[in-house]
Design a protein around this motif. Sequence first.
Motif, PDB file in Angstrom:
ATOM      1  N   PRO C  78       0.811  -1.073  -0.037  1.00 53.98           N
ATOM      2  CA  PRO C  78      -0.106  -0.032   0.038  1.00 53.98           C
ATOM      3  C   PRO C  78       0.711   1.275  -0.131  1.00 53.98           C
ATOM      4  N   LYS C  79       0.701   2.165  -0.786  1.00 53.70           N
ATOM      5  CA  LYS C  79       1.506   3.289  -0.965  1.00 53.70           C
ATOM      6  C   LYS C  79       0.850   4.328  -0.085  1.00 53.70           C
TER       7      LYS C  79
ATOM      8  N   LYS E  49      -1.599   7.096  11.181  1.00 53.92           N
ATOM      9  CA  LYS E  49      -0.727   6.654  10.150  1.00 53.92           C
ATOM     10  C   LYS E  49      -1.625   5.689   9.065  1.00 53.92           C
ATOM     11  N   LEU E  50      -2.027   4.845   9.764  1.00 52.25           N
ATOM     12  CA  LEU E  50      -2.753   3.667   8.835  1.00 52.25           C
ATOM     13  C   LEU E  50      -3.961   4.246   8.321  1.00 52.25           C
ATOM     14  N   LEU E  51      -4.459   5.399   8.823  1.00 55.25           N
ATOM     15  CA  LEU E  51      -5.816   5.936   8.123  1.00 55.25           C
ATOM     16  C   LEU E  51      -5.293   6.602   6.872  1.00 55.25           C
ATOM     17  N   GLY E  52      -3.964   7.059   7.001  1.00 56.71           N
ATOM     18  CA  GLY E  52      -3.596   7.886   5.607  1.00 56.71           C
ATOM     19  C   GLY E  52      -2.980   6.864   4.615  1.00 56.71           C
ATOM     20  N   LYS E  53      -2.942   5.421   4.873  1.00 54.88           N
ATOM     21  CA  LYS E  53      -2.370   4.733   4.069  1.00 54.88           C
ATOM     22  C   LYS E  53      -3.567   4.159   3.163  1.00 54.88           C
ATOM     23  N   GLU E  54      -2.767   3.810   1.852  1.00 57.98           N
ATOM     24  CA  GLU E  54      -3.763   3.364   0.798  1.00 57.98           C
ATOM     25  C   GLU E  54      -4.536   2.092   1.115  1.00 57.98           C
ATOM     26  N   VAL E 211      -3.796 -10.560   7.648  1.00 60.39           N
ATOM     27  CA  VAL E 211      -2.542 -10.570   6.580  1.00 60.39           C
ATOM     28  C   VAL E 211      -2.980  -9.666   5.691  1.00 60.39           C
ATOM     29  N   GLU E 212      -4.051  -9.461   5.044  1.00 60.79           N
ATOM     30  CA  GLU E 212      -4.399  -8.772   3.907  1.00 60.79           C
ATOM     31  C   GLU E 212      -4.963  -7.190   4.317  1.00 60.79           C
ATOM     32  N   TYR E 213      -5.214  -6.871   5.529  1.00 63.81           N
ATOM     33  CA  TYR E 213      -5.582  -5.575   5.858  1.00 63.81           C
ATOM     34  C   TYR E 213      -4.706  -4.474   5.855  1.00 63.81           C
ATOM     35  N   SER E 214      -4.829  -3.532   5.320  1.00 66.64           N
ATOM     36  CA  SER E 214      -3.936  -2.336   5.211  1.00 66.64           C
ATOM     37  C   SER E 214      -4.730  -1.275   5.364  1.00 66.64           C
ATOM     38  N   GLY E 215      -4.028  -0.130   5.512  1.00 66.37           N
ATOM     39  CA  GLY E 215      -4.876   1.476   5.814  1.00 66.37           C
ATOM     40  C   GLY E 215      -6.013   1.273   6.716  1.00 66.37           C
ATOM     41  N   PRO E 216      -7.017   1.902   6.359  1.00 67.92           N
ATOM     42  CA  PRO E 216      -8.158   2.024   7.406  1.00 67.92           C
ATOM     43  C   PRO E 216      -8.635   0.735   7.715  1.00 67.92           C
ATOM     44  N   GLY E 217      -8.644  -0.428   6.992  1.00 71.08           N
ATOM     45  CA  GLY E 217      -9.205  -1.476   7.487  1.00 71.08           C
ATOM     46  C   GLY E 217      -8.349  -2.172   8.881  1.00 71.08           C
ATOM     47  N   LEU E 218      -7.076  -1.866   8.437  1.00 73.73           N
ATOM     48  CA  LEU E 218      -6.116  -2.402   9.446  1.00 73.73           C
ATOM     49  C   LEU E 218      -6.132  -1.251  10.862  1.00 73.73           C
TER      50      LEU E 218
END
Lengths: 563, 394, 141, 157, 303
Positions: C78-79, E49-54, E211-218
């Motif tokens: 993720p960027k 920070k996670l909120l700002g991620k893609e 494992v697959e979560y990124s950004g807001p989900g995480l």
Amino acid sequence: MKYLIDALKNPGGYFASTPLSVVCAVFAAMFFVFTVVYSFRHMSGRKGLWRYYIYILATFLATLGILFSANFLLLLVLWGFLGLMLYLLIGFGREEGTPESARKSLAIIGGTDVLLLLGIVLIWSIRYGSTGLPGFLRLPFAGMGIQLDTTGSVIAYLCLASAAFAKAGAMPFHTWLPDTARDAPVPVTAFLPASLDKLLGIYFLARVTLEVFVMTPAMNTVLMALGSVTIMAAVMMALVQHDLKRLLGYHAVSQVGYMVLGIGTGNPVGIAGALFHMFNNTIYKSSLFLAGGEVERRTGTSDLARLGGLVKAMPMVFAAFLIASLSISGVPPFNGFASKWMLYQGVISGGGTLWVVWLVAAMLGSALTLASFMKLVHSVFLGQPSQISREVIESREKTGFFTILPLAVLSLLCIGLGVIAWKIPFADYFRPGVGGELHMPGIWQSGPATLVLLAGLVIGYLIYLSGSIRKARIVAPFIGGETLEKNPDMRVSGVDFYRTIREIGILKVIYRLAEKKLFDLYEVLQKIAAGFGIVFSFMHNGILSRYLLWFVIGLAVLCIVLI
Amino acid sequence: MGRTIIPIGPYHPLQEEPELFTLTVEGETVVDIDVRIGYNHRGIEKLSEMKTFENSTFVVERICGICSTSHPFAYTRAVEDVFPMEVPIRAKYIRTIIAEGERIHSHLLWLGLAGHFLGYNTVYMWAWKLREEILDVMEILSGNRNNYAMFKPGGVRRDIKPEDIPICIRKIESILPTLDMLKKAVLDDPVLHARLKGVGVMTYQEAIDFSALGPTSRASGVARDVRKDSPYGAYQEMEWDMIVTSNGDVFDKAVVRILEMFESAKIMRFCLEHLPGGEIDANIKDVPPGEGIGHIEAPRGETFHYVKSDGTNRPVRHKVRAPTFMNLPTYKATVQGETISDATIILAAIDPCYCCTERIAVKDTGGRILYGGKDLIQLSREKTDRIKRRMGVR
Amino acid sequence: MSLKLKALLKSPWVFHLSTGSCNNCDIETLDCLTPRFDIERFGMLLAGSIKHADVLLVTGSGNRMSVERLKALWEQVPKPCLVVAIGTCAASRGIFKDSYNCPQPLDQIIPVDVYIPGCPPKPEAIIAGVVKLIERVGGSQ
Amino acid sequence: MTREEVLLDFTSRFHEDILDLYDKSHSRVYITVRPESMVRIGTYLFRNLGARFNIASGTDMPPNIEILYHFIVEDINLLISLRVLIDREHPVMDSLGKDIEALNWIEREMSELLGITFTGHPDPRRLLLADNWPEGVYPLRQDYEEWDEKADRTRGV
Amino acid sequence: MTFVYLIVFGFAATAALGLVTSWIDRKVTARVQYRVGPPFLQPFIDIVKLLGKETVIPAGASRGTFLMAPVIGLAGVVAAATLFWVNQFFEGGFMGDWIVAIYLLTVPSLSIILGGFASRNPLASLGASREMKLVMAYELPFILATLVPVIWAGDLSISGIIENQSDGITAGHLSGIIALIVALLCVQAKLALVPFDIPEAETEIVEGPLVEYSGPGLAVFRLMKNMLLFTLPFFLIILFFGGMRLNGINILWTLLEYVGIVALITVIRNTNPRVRIDQAVRFFWGPMTVLATAAVVLALNGI
């Protein structure tokens, strides 16, 4: 004949309406409509469909008859008729021949029908023994208040309860249910074993317990123990199943345990909870079966190992299935939780000295239910798609309106009944049927709680909005740098999810015995019968005189026993 | 029915280096396992053929960061075996000191990582904290934390200053009590017992069949150690014990490694205290035609180098065999039938080092030392200090 | 500088990728987590999944097999995501320049934000490199 | 058994198969054997003499490819290296890996790096090289040439 | 309107305290490991920070379920926390009782499971199945152990449990202590901390369901976990220590109890390796259930 005419002349003596039977009838009518609607698509293209619809209609009418019957004998006749209908309807599951499970269910239900007859005879002999046959035919199915103080009355109660158990699918007469669920066409399973049979069985048990007999603590304990064992054993079996319909069948058994437990408390709250649970159960269980049926129709299999990832193909069905799954597992604020919560209240205030045991069994059973439904959700709808699923997804077929409609209504009912909890259905229908003061030790305010949960969802959504959720990018899953496309074997099918559980200590032994069908009354009896068969084949050698001899001896023995 | 392939790797927190293990599982039980290596293959054997005997030492050092002594040691022994010749006694002692220091740091590293794999991060942190002390000793002795650049065919490149010896001895002595505490923490923990005992058992016969090496085989009761069997360096000069256990499970592998650290510390101390005087380098000019084999006991087992010379200043063939190459295939015997959770720790228990396994270093023709590690380190150290000051961190 | 970027710089989670290294850089990277260096002070954590990563620490000389995966993985991050090339190998392949299995230097495969030379770079150097990177990113905004 | 006994026993047993014996030092012996008898001798060494298999090293020495199988008899500290010369154009060798697990991987490695075919190998897959590595290119051969046109050899320190 | 305040308070206070607790946990962990540890605001910064991620969504996964799962979990925690806050600080209390609390506290696990399943990743599926097994395992002793305060209070409702402890806390009895120990270990499993971090075992199955979560989900998942880190000790305090008492010297006691529980959890997590899932199930269905049953029997007999 005379009495039949009598009955036609004066239906009031044979039929009666209570609030409980009215609400049951409403539900039965609803399921009848759903089943017919759903069958339009699901059953299309099968042979002898007119017979199928006639059977369904007959079943429905017989159900209504039972619900409004005020006469034991009438009830018995219709009861037996339903068993026959079930037998015939299961037959539609196959193109030709009647499956073994149909025979099995006929044997078990028919057998318990005989017990029912025996029970009625006993009641008659206790109450109206002196008035002879006319009294037997007029035996009313209401307000008798027989004390469970003699052996005869206890046996009579057990006989009636067995019939209710067999119909509803509680232990130890449950074994026809999972097999039927596997073999019968899905609408039939959803209509009969999952809905009407439950409705009738529990309705009958409740009425027998409340009106015909006066319960003793000992009998209550027996009922509660049976209920708890049913919950736990069936759900443990369900955990390790790998056929969609069979797994659902075991849950049909397990949920009956809750109702038996509730009725067994003998406490108004518990009984009301049991009845409420019965309705809720019919709702979500029908939803589950109908959704499962759609999966089977589209994929052509109900083997969990060959399913997976179907959410892309049928999102609506998945949503309905998920709601029903959460409901059956008792996740607040769905209807399953509301009725289970009431049941627990009943158990706590009316469970006797062993209330902790029943309570823990019921609560753990609900956790295990969640576990097995998570397994289903994963191996049917989520997870990685299997070969079959991929084909289904690529076909881009839309789920039909006639499939969606019942599912949508049932899902709404799941949520609706949960949110308004017992307020409307309970206050207006069950309470008059149950009677007595309702005192609940705990608190469950479903309205505010739902609001809080909704608020939580909104907060989550707001957090999402503040993030980058709208420009999400789709990328390959991270499995250490390898790709799933190159490795189709990297697929967790879900079939073996609970293998670990299965191999723990004593459970290992129990499961092994269960696989040998040692807990299956029918199979055990069949084995015993087969044992006799060996003796018999030794005895009959084809000579007529020998047969005659055996026949005479048998008759003599029968006479001695009967006299 | 219900068989699934669970990949471990190639990029997985379990592994520092990319490798792909494919576990075929039923539920959580591993029924089959396969490995795909090659994510780390750099062709070192070929590179080595392009470099002079002297420079190959540096290539060989970069086969593996953790074994950056073992490979040069074995390689220099292989080159010396071409003659054959003996190196000066002082060089032998220095080589032994470096090799044992590396063994301690490698075992501590393994212990920490094993703890990390088990989710026991406290052990990980403690072991690595202790390891820093050893790295300090190594830095004092060689001037570098990892790639020591101490070895050259015919001797060592750098002498140990007499004033450093007491400092090092003190440091080694100071870590022993902590090591003892760590040993107790690890070996007496009941949960660790439950987790490690009887897991991933390799029998004696399997160890023989797979020709397993080092602690992996010694845990299965194979009493083999190159340091004892064909003594080299200064190992025959002193008393030390070979640690052998018999169960072959993961716990025993841990026990062997932990106890070996104490032996290594003993050896290191002896060598430092009894460091003889004299030359440190035999100053080899030309390597005659012929073949040479050098094998030494690396932390993970026997490291084996084969060098073929045709009389020029480069090897014609340089074969490297790292211990993991022999140890890794034993997963077939140990992992099957265990659960996924155990599989990871069993794989870790052989202390795999894939960069060694996939060496194939090729000798380089150039002859320049490609990267003067020390200079860069010095630069980066200064840089770090500057940044630290700027950030106000200590 | 926006709040989110500020937060990113204060909590960079690193994911470590090795593309055919001698392990030393990887070990030194891990070393950064340990008591003496403790990068958690700066909010750095070692992420388990690449989807959680903010900074990729790439080591190694770009072996054919791992480079292929590296390209695919770069798509999955993720960027915004920063790439740090640790060690001489990652910077230029160093001693492995002529190896048949290391055809291209790392920066021809994925964009690299910062190089930390050394064989291996000391943990201090790695931390310093990452900190410099953070400063640069913070300063350019 | 002492070193002399082992060697004597060995040479007498495989008299026919041994082409050459070079007793280099007290712990190193190089024995050249016929390729076709290698499996027999190797198995005898491993199973009967209790030698540990060290490794095999293949070398491309036109017109031959030479394989050295290194075994060590640890009790007497004797490293026996069995030398086998096979034809470079048709490098075929009987597999020992099918009998001795320890040789499984090294034979896979030699077959991909040197192009030797091991007949009867149980698992003849690639071990080290990438999936996109072309067939028939063996990096450890003397005549190996760069095949990848994308390769960039200019950058380095 | 009061209701809205309640929910906002239930969320905001829980989140803030949860993040602080998470910092305490990380800091103590760091100190145990001779490290310095993260700065005070670190957990908060992580979330921002996670909120700002893609946001990246795994290909072929169900987008709706994948994104819904964390929110469901958050809603569960918010509801549970609100339930506790309301019953703690409102006369009489409302919304639900002990049973409701137990059920609401399984919702976060449920959301993690759903999220893992929706990720279309074998590792996530495996992790989620482990989470499910763990839920099955700890639920039995957890129900039994938390039943002890109910028996002592003679009341199901949370406010009743709190009130009935005003003249003697549950942990003051032998059965209460045993139950507390069992409940604490169950909480450890509920929080998926070592030794029961089996579902997320980073070094086995790469964070498992996450494992697959990124950004807001995480971010939502992490927030949920941090809130749980506060909510569960709060639940224990309510059950075993008569709730939080914020008057006079009792503030100190409450603080002590809370920090004590968090410290215990942290210490357990730092002095144990991860166990296998079958060991965990055995542990909970074996000794823990026996202990909890003993506690229930003792409580029924008034000991």
